[in-house]
Enzyme design. Sequence first.
Site, short mmCIF file in Angstrom:
data_model
loop_
_atom_site.label_atom_id
_atom_site.label_comp_id
_atom_site.label_asym_id
_atom_site.label_seq_id
_atom_site.Cartn_x
_atom_site.Cartn_y
_atom_site.Cartn_z
N ALA A 58 0.82 -1.21 0.00
CA ALA A 58 0.00 0.00 0.00
C ALA A 58 0.85 1.26 0.00
O ALA A 58 0.51 2.26 -0.63
CB ALA A 58 -0.95 0.00 1.20
N GLU A 59 1.96 1.23 0.71
CA GLU A 59 2.81 2.41 0.86
C GLU A 59 3.66 2.69 -0.37
O GLU A 59 3.78 3.83 -0.80
CB GLU A 59 3.71 2.27 2.09
N SER A 60 4.31 1.65 -0.91
CA SER A 60 5.32 1.89 -1.96
C SER A 60 5.28 0.92 -3.13
O SER A 60 6.09 1.05 -4.04
CB SER A 60 6.72 1.80 -1.33
#
Length: 191
Positions: free
Chosen positions: A65-67
Amino acid sequence: MGVFDLRRYRVIVVLLAIGIFVFVCIYAFNFVMQTIYPIHYEGLIKKYSNEYDLDIFLVASVIRAESKFDPKAVSPKGAKGLMQISSITGNWASEELSIDDYNEELLFNPEINIRIGCWYLDKLRKEFGDNIVHILAAYNAGSGNVSKWLRNEIYCPGGNGLVEIPFGETKRYVERVQRNYKIYKYFYDKK
């Protein structure tokens, strides 16, 4: 071989072919889903998930989700690396974890980034218990915001946990991580 035996033989062959086809489709689907939802840096994820008693699929879900597993990712707000660690969190963690010669460029190092990200998830778990919504919301919006929401009857009626997340970005983030988690758990957890 009589007509009856020939029909029985054909039925058996067709059923066997269908069974093989179904098996191949299931295997191929798992392969395709694991290709779409990879777990890069699996060794590091396992190492630090185990150290902080975290679910590896949760950590992989946060990273996705982040990267999307890009170790050089930088958010519009300046968070860096796989788990999108902010400057403040990086500095705090470097002191708590005694990371020698810390500088923000180290946040692009997958091992340092995953170590700090897992450490931070563990800190949030200690603050918010095992409530995954609260932990993920705090990871995205900050623990101060989540603490404030938990004291507000609009977002946390009766003090029984968040039923509404007022930041749209955070709400979508929590949903995305939870969706990733379900997918990782289903296609990788073969216990």
